[in-house]
Design a protein around this motif. Sequence first.
Motif, short mmCIF file in Angstrom:
data_model
loop_
_atom_site.label_atom_id
_atom_site.label_comp_id
_atom_site.label_asym_id
_atom_site.label_seq_id
_atom_site.Cartn_x
_atom_site.Cartn_y
_atom_site.Cartn_z
N ARG A 178 2.71 -3.35 9.60
CA ARG A 178 2.27 -4.41 10.52
C ARG A 178 3.23 -4.61 11.67
N PHE A 179 4.53 -4.50 11.38
CA PHE A 179 5.55 -4.75 12.40
C PHE A 179 6.00 -3.47 13.11
N LYS A 180 5.46 -2.34 12.71
CA LYS A 180 5.86 -1.04 13.27
C LYS A 180 7.37 -0.81 13.10
N ALA A 181 7.90 -1.25 11.96
CA ALA A 181 9.32 -1.12 11.66
C ALA A 181 9.60 0.22 10.97
N GLU A 182 10.77 0.75 11.20
CA GLU A 182 11.24 1.94 10.49
C GLU A 182 11.65 1.52 9.08
N VAL A 183 11.49 2.41 8.11
CA VAL A 183 11.91 2.14 6.73
C VAL A 183 12.74 3.32 6.25
N ARG A 184 13.88 3.02 5.65
CA ARG A 184 14.71 4.03 5.00
C ARG A 184 14.79 3.65 3.52
N VAL A 185 14.26 4.51 2.68
CA VAL A 185 14.21 4.28 1.24
C VAL A 185 15.37 5.09 0.64
N VAL A 186 16.43 4.40 0.26
CA VAL A 186 17.68 5.06 -0.13
C VAL A 186 17.83 5.03 -1.64
N SER A 187 18.07 6.23 -2.22
CA SER A 187 18.20 6.31 -3.68
C SER A 187 19.07 7.51 -4.06
N ASN A 188 19.42 7.52 -5.35
CA ASN A 188 20.18 8.64 -5.90
C ASN A 188 19.28 9.78 -6.37
N SER A 189 17.99 9.50 -6.53
CA SER A 189 17.07 10.54 -6.99
C SER A 189 15.79 10.47 -6.15
N PRO A 190 15.15 11.61 -5.96
CA PRO A 190 13.96 11.62 -5.11
C PRO A 190 12.74 11.02 -5.80
N PHE A 191 11.90 10.38 -5.04
CA PHE A 191 10.59 9.93 -5.51
C PHE A 191 9.69 9.84 -4.28
N ARG A 192 8.42 9.68 -4.53
CA ARG A 192 7.43 9.73 -3.45
C ARG A 192 7.51 8.50 -2.55
N VAL A 193 7.33 8.79 -1.26
CA VAL A 193 7.16 7.73 -0.27
C VAL A 193 5.89 8.07 0.51
N PRO A 194 5.27 7.09 1.14
CA PRO A 194 4.06 7.37 1.91
C PRO A 194 4.30 8.37 3.04
N GLN A 195 3.26 9.12 3.37
CA GLN A 195 3.31 10.04 4.50
C GLN A 195 3.17 9.21 5.78
N ASP A 196 4.27 8.86 6.36
CA ASP A 196 4.28 8.04 7.57
C ASP A 196 5.54 8.39 8.34
N PRO A 197 5.45 8.67 9.61
CA PRO A 197 6.65 9.07 10.36
C PRO A 197 7.72 7.99 10.44
N ARG A 198 7.35 6.73 10.20
CA ARG A 198 8.35 5.65 10.23
C ARG A 198 9.05 5.44 8.89
N ILE A 199 8.55 6.08 7.84
CA ILE A 199 9.15 5.91 6.51
C ILE A 199 9.86 7.20 6.13
N ARG A 200 11.15 7.08 5.84
CA ARG A 200 11.92 8.25 5.44
C ARG A 200 12.65 7.98 4.13
N ARG A 201 12.61 8.98 3.28
CA ARG A 201 13.36 8.92 2.02
C ARG A 201 14.75 9.47 2.31
N VAL A 202 15.77 8.77 1.84
CA VAL A 202 17.15 9.22 1.97
C VAL A 202 17.70 9.36 0.56
N VAL A 203 17.92 10.60 0.14
CA VAL A 203 18.48 10.85 -1.19
C VAL A 203 19.96 11.17 -1.00
N VAL A 204 20.80 10.36 -1.60
CA VAL A 204 22.24 10.54 -1.51
C VAL A 204 22.73 11.19 -2.81
N SER A 205 24.00 11.52 -2.86
CA SER A 205 24.55 12.10 -4.08
C SER A 205 24.45 11.09 -5.21
N ASP A 206 24.64 11.56 -6.43
CA ASP A 206 24.60 10.63 -7.56
C ASP A 206 25.96 10.01 -7.81
#
Length: 149
Positions: A22-50
């Motif tokens: 709704r707000f056209k905001a960027e999203v960074r989903v940060v985690s130690n392990s990968p999981f699914r995020v929506p297919q959207d250019p504003r949403i990015r998964r960031v997987v860091v080391s454990d």
Amino acid sequence: MTILVDADACPVKDEVYRVAERFKAEVRVVSNSPFRVPQDPRIRRVVVSDGFDAADDWIAEHANPRSVVITADILLAERCLAAGAQVLAHNGKPFDAASIGGAVATRAIMADLRAGMDGITGGPPPFSKADRSRFLQALDLVLTRLQRS
């Protein structure tokens, strides 16, 4: 505007995606392990080391006055507030300069109490529909304020 999500134990990721759209905001989903995020250019998964606190470190380094951090981690909230970010817990409770000192102190006291209980703990209360609703209202309010500034 960017929403940084401490994602490993976040129960409101889907809500974040909807409000961010709704707000056209960027999203960074940060985690130690990968999981699914929506297919959207504003949403990015960031997987860091454990490594210990690797996700927290990444979020704290990227927090700024145009970001909203979603976390239940009080020490991460404190770091992000120091960087000028807005911080919300998963239940919609905002962390701010007035409340973070007390939250950090309470966390330390509770850690000491748990240490003396030989592993007997009740854990947090179950996440409820009311928590989800409060979170949605709080995120909407914070993003509206950021959008106007």
